[in-house]
Design a protein around this motif. Structure first.
Motif, PDB file in Angstrom:
ATOM      1  N   GLU A 256      13.640  -2.728  -3.890  1.00 57.08           N
ATOM      2  CA  GLU A 256      12.674  -2.122  -2.971  1.00 57.08           C
ATOM      3  C   GLU A 256      11.260  -2.632  -3.226  1.00 57.08           C
ATOM      4  O   GLU A 256      10.433  -2.666  -2.306  1.00 57.08           O
ATOM      5  CB  GLU A 256      12.728  -0.602  -3.106  1.00 57.08           C
ATOM      6  CG  GLU A 256      13.998   0.020  -2.521  1.00 57.08           C
ATOM      7  CD  GLU A 256      14.167   1.479  -2.891  1.00 57.08           C
ATOM      8  OE1 GLU A 256      13.239   2.037  -3.523  1.00 57.08           O
ATOM      9  OE2 GLU A 256      15.216   2.064  -2.545  1.00 57.08           O
ATOM     10  N   ALA A 257      10.993  -3.035  -4.473  1.00 55.66           N
ATOM     11  CA  ALA A 257       9.667  -3.563  -4.810  1.00 55.66           C
ATOM     12  C   ALA A 257       9.557  -5.062  -4.537  1.00 55.66           C
ATOM     13  O   ALA A 257       8.500  -5.657  -4.774  1.00 55.66           O
ATOM     14  CB  ALA A 257       9.358  -3.279  -6.279  1.00 55.66           C
ATOM     15  N   GLY A 258      10.641  -5.677  -4.056  1.00 53.03           N
ATOM     16  CA  GLY A 258      10.589  -7.069  -3.646  1.00 53.03           C
ATOM     17  C   GLY A 258      10.910  -8.083  -4.709  1.00 53.03           C
ATOM     18  O   GLY A 258      10.653  -9.282  -4.535  1.00 53.03           O
ATOM     19  N   HIS A 259      11.495  -7.655  -5.826  1.00 49.96           N
ATOM     20  CA  HIS A 259      11.832  -8.585  -6.905  1.00 49.96           C
ATOM     21  C   HIS A 259      13.225  -9.172  -6.707  1.00 49.96           C
ATOM     22  O   HIS A 259      14.081  -8.594  -6.034  1.00 49.96           O
ATOM     23  CB  HIS A 259      11.753  -7.875  -8.256  1.00 49.96           C
ATOM     24  CG  HIS A 259      10.391  -7.306  -8.548  1.00 49.96           C
ATOM     25  ND1 HIS A 259       9.298  -8.100  -8.813  1.00 49.96           N
ATOM     26  CD2 HIS A 259       9.953  -6.024  -8.601  1.00 49.96           C
ATOM     27  CE1 HIS A 259       8.242  -7.329  -9.035  1.00 49.96           C
ATOM     28  NE2 HIS A 259       8.615  -6.067  -8.903  1.00 49.96           N
ATOM     29  N   GLN A 260      13.453 -10.332  -7.329  1.00 52.44           N
ATOM     30  CA  GLN A 260      14.775 -10.948  -7.324  1.00 52.44           C
ATOM     31  C   GLN A 260      15.599 -10.319  -8.443  1.00 52.44           C
ATOM     32  O   GLN A 260      15.152 -10.262  -9.585  1.00 52.44           O
ATOM     33  CB  GLN A 260      14.655 -12.460  -7.577  1.00 52.44           C
ATOM     34  CG  GLN A 260      13.873 -13.214  -6.523  1.00 52.44           C
ATOM     35  CD  GLN A 260      14.743 -13.594  -5.334  1.00 52.44           C
ATOM     36  OE1 GLN A 260      15.927 -13.273  -5.278  1.00 52.44           O
ATOM     37  NE2 GLN A 260      14.152 -14.287  -4.376  1.00 52.44           N
ATOM     38  N   VAL A 261      16.809  -9.873  -8.127  1.00 46.75           N
ATOM     39  CA  VAL A 261      17.635  -9.164  -9.100  1.00 46.75           C
ATOM     40  C   VAL A 261      19.006  -9.819  -9.230  1.00 46.75           C
ATOM     41  O   VAL A 261      19.666 -10.107  -8.227  1.00 46.75           O
ATOM     42  CB  VAL A 261      17.832  -7.682  -8.697  1.00 46.75           C
ATOM     43  CG1 VAL A 261      18.709  -6.960  -9.722  1.00 46.75           C
ATOM     44  CG2 VAL A 261      16.483  -6.978  -8.556  1.00 46.75           C
ATOM     45  N   LEU A 262      19.414 -10.031 -10.475  1.00 46.29           N
ATOM     46  CA  LEU A 262      20.783 -10.416 -10.773  1.00 46.29           C
ATOM     47  C   LEU A 262      21.418  -9.222 -11.469  1.00 46.29           C
ATOM     48  O   LEU A 262      21.047  -8.857 -12.586  1.00 46.29           O
ATOM     49  CB  LEU A 262      20.828 -11.650 -11.681  1.00 46.29           C
ATOM     50  CG  LEU A 262      22.224 -12.143 -12.080  1.00 46.29           C
ATOM     51  CD1 LEU A 262      23.040 -12.510 -10.841  1.00 46.29           C
ATOM     52  CD2 LEU A 262      22.126 -13.338 -13.023  1.00 46.29           C
ATOM     53  N   ALA A 263      22.356  -8.573 -10.779  1.00 42.77           N
ATOM     54  CA  ALA A 263      22.994  -7.348 -11.265  1.00 42.77           C
ATOM     55  C   ALA A 263      24.341  -7.696 -11.886  1.00 42.77           C
ATOM     56  O   ALA A 263      25.215  -8.266 -11.227  1.00 42.77           O
ATOM     57  CB  ALA A 263      23.176  -6.357 -10.116  1.00 42.77           C
ATOM     58  N   LEU A 264      24.502  -7.341 -13.161  1.00 41.71           N
ATOM     59  CA  LEU A 264      25.697  -7.705 -13.906  1.00 41.71           C
ATOM     60  C   LEU A 264      26.491  -6.458 -14.295  1.00 41.71           C
ATOM     61  O   LEU A 264      25.964  -5.535 -14.905  1.00 41.71           O
ATOM     62  CB  LEU A 264      25.320  -8.467 -15.187  1.00 41.71           C
ATOM     63  CG  LEU A 264      24.449  -9.707 -15.020  1.00 41.71           C
ATOM     64  CD1 LEU A 264      24.130 -10.308 -16.384  1.00 41.71           C
ATOM     65  CD2 LEU A 264      25.135 -10.731 -14.127  1.00 41.71           C
ATOM     66  N   SER A 265      27.769  -6.459 -13.932  1.00 37.73           N
ATOM     67  CA  SER A 265      28.642  -5.350 -14.287  1.00 37.73           C
ATOM     68  C   SER A 265      30.076  -5.791 -14.078  1.00 37.73           C
ATOM     69  O   SER A 265      30.341  -6.663 -13.242  1.00 37.73           O
ATOM     70  CB  SER A 265      28.346  -4.119 -13.426  1.00 37.73           C
ATOM     71  OG  SER A 265      29.116  -3.020 -13.846  1.00 37.73           O
ATOM     72  N   ARG A 266      30.995  -5.207 -14.840  1.00 38.47           N
ATOM     73  CA  ARG A 266      32.398  -5.549 -14.644  1.00 38.47           C
ATOM     74  C   ARG A 266      32.828  -5.232 -13.211  1.00 38.47           C
ATOM     75  O   ARG A 266      33.643  -5.944 -12.627  1.00 38.47           O
ATOM     76  CB  ARG A 266      33.272  -4.787 -15.645  1.00 38.47           C
ATOM     77  CG  ARG A 266      33.258  -5.400 -17.038  1.00 38.47           C
ATOM     78  CD  ARG A 266      34.124  -4.622 -18.001  1.00 38.47           C
ATOM     79  NE  ARG A 266      33.592  -3.295 -18.252  1.00 38.47           N
ATOM     80  CZ  ARG A 266      34.167  -2.389 -19.059  1.00 38.47           C
ATOM     81  NH1 ARG A 266      35.301  -2.682 -19.659  1.00 38.47           N
ATOM     82  NH2 ARG A 266      33.599  -1.218 -19.247  1.00 38.47           N
ATOM     83  N   ASN A 267      32.290  -4.158 -12.654  1.00 39.95           N
ATOM     84  CA  ASN A 267      32.568  -3.796 -11.266  1.00 39.95           C
ATOM     85  C   ASN A 267      31.314  -4.081 -10.439  1.00 39.95           C
ATOM     86  O   ASN A 267      30.364  -3.306 -10.449  1.00 39.95           O
ATOM     87  CB  ASN A 267      32.947  -2.323 -11.175  1.00 39.95           C
ATOM     88  CG  ASN A 267      33.239  -1.879  -9.748  1.00 39.95           C
ATOM     89  OD1 ASN A 267      33.326  -2.707  -8.838  1.00 39.95           O
ATOM     90  ND2 ASN A 267      33.358  -0.578  -9.542  1.00 39.95           N
ATOM     91  N   SER A 268      31.322  -5.174  -9.725  1.00 35.76           N
ATOM     92  CA  SER A 268      30.143  -5.575  -8.947  1.00 35.76           C
ATOM     93  C   SER A 268      30.094  -4.941  -7.567  1.00 35.76           C
ATOM     94  O   SER A 268      29.088  -5.058  -6.861  1.00 35.76           O
ATOM     95  CB  SER A 268      30.106  -7.106  -8.800  1.00 35.76           C
ATOM     96  OG  SER A 268      31.263  -7.572  -8.115  1.00 35.76           O
ATOM     97  N   GLN A 269      31.161  -4.245  -7.176  1.00 35.76           N
ATOM     98  CA  GLN A 269      31.257  -3.728  -5.817  1.00 35.76           C
ATOM     99  C   GLN A 269      30.170  -2.720  -5.443  1.00 35.76           C
ATOM    100  O   GLN A 269      29.620  -2.782  -4.329  1.00 35.76           O
ATOM    101  CB  GLN A 269      32.630  -3.110  -5.573  1.00 35.76           C
ATOM    102  CG  GLN A 269      32.986  -2.951  -4.099  1.00 35.76           C
ATOM    103  CD  GLN A 269      33.006  -4.270  -3.349  1.00 35.76           C
ATOM    104  OE1 GLN A 269      33.583  -5.247  -3.823  1.00 35.76           O
ATOM    105  NE2 GLN A 269      32.335  -4.318  -2.207  1.00 35.76           N
ATOM    106  N   PRO A 270      29.834  -1.743  -6.314  1.00 36.94           N
ATOM    107  CA  PRO A 270      28.797  -0.774  -5.936  1.00 36.94           C
ATOM    108  C   PRO A 270      27.467  -1.423  -5.558  1.00 36.94           C
ATOM    109  O   PRO A 270      26.805  -0.973  -4.611  1.00 36.94           O
ATOM    110  CB  PRO A 270      28.655   0.093  -7.190  1.00 36.94           C
ATOM    111  CG  PRO A 270      30.007   0.042  -7.814  1.00 36.94           C
ATOM    112  CD  PRO A 270      30.463  -1.375  -7.603  1.00 36.94           C
TER     113      PRO A 270
END
Length: 226
Positions: free
Chosen positions: A23-37
């Protein structure tokens, strides 16, 4: 705009952090075993990768993504956590191995892999627990979890010293009770005064500004016990 990597993003604080940074406009790489959420959020500037802290090849996948798309990592937030709640006499070596793989060894390895991409002004924030603070109240059943959270506190302090000339900051937030699925696993039925979204907002702001004032420090973020 910052390049932000967050682990443990499938639920709770991690998922809320993804929303805050997006929401603040940053680039995010989200890491998790379950990426679906995270994928289901369909947020612009967010990439969700399936990532297992116990799989060596997954670290190389993250490294390849960064080198291809970003080059530089501004914020690294170690939020992933594993918890086993059982009496010490029933804990097995495998229990300790599983908890430490996520809470300690995985933190160390992801940091090692990404440090070449971190620059002066980058900030690593490790989410620990009040249970890992020496002298804090301890609770039966959490020997593996709390001891692992103490280990990453010391690890962060050592990294701050070893890389003090790099301009990279390493800090730890030791959280108290936050209403998450993990809290329910540790303390069934307990209702915390702090929501996952509320804590995520605090971590979001600290990640962006805390390195100006802190390096190698542990901040206790707790308004209640447990």
């Amino acid at each position: 705009m910052k390049n932000v990597i967050i682990t443990g993003t499938s639920r709770g604080i991690g998922l809320e952090l993804v929303k805050c940074f997006a929401e603040a406009g940053h680039q995010v790489l989200a890491l998790s075993r379950n990426s679906q959420p995270v994928s289901d959020l369909n947020l612009k500037q967010v990439t969700a990768l399936s990532f297992n802290l116990a799989e060596a090849t997954d670290f190389e996948t993250v490294k390849a993504y960064v080198n291809t798309h970003w080059k530089q990592v501004d914020l690294l937030i170690h939020n992933a956590g594993a918890l086993v709640n059982k009496p010490f006499s029933e804990l097995t070596p495998a229990d300790f191995q599983n908890v430490y793989t996520t809470n300690v060894f995985g933190v160390a390895e992801l940091t090692r892999v990404l440090l070449p991409n971190m620059v002066k002004g980058s900030h690593m924030v490790t989410i620990s627990s009040m249970g890992g603070i020496q002298g804090s109240m301890k609770f039966p059943g959490l020997a593996a979890y709390s001891s692992s959270k103490g280990a990453v506190i010391t690890l962060s302090e050592l990294l701050a010293e070893e890389y003090k000339d790099s301009g990279i900051a390493f800090n730890v937030l030791a959280l108290g009770a936050v209403q998450t699925e993990m809290l329910e696993e540790a303390f069934p039925g307990y209702e915390a005064p702090t929501t996952a979204a509320g804590m995520a907002s605090y971590i979001f702001n600290f990640s962006l500004t805390g390195s100006t004032f802190y390096n190698g420090k542990v901040l206790q973020v707790s308004s209640s016990t447990p």
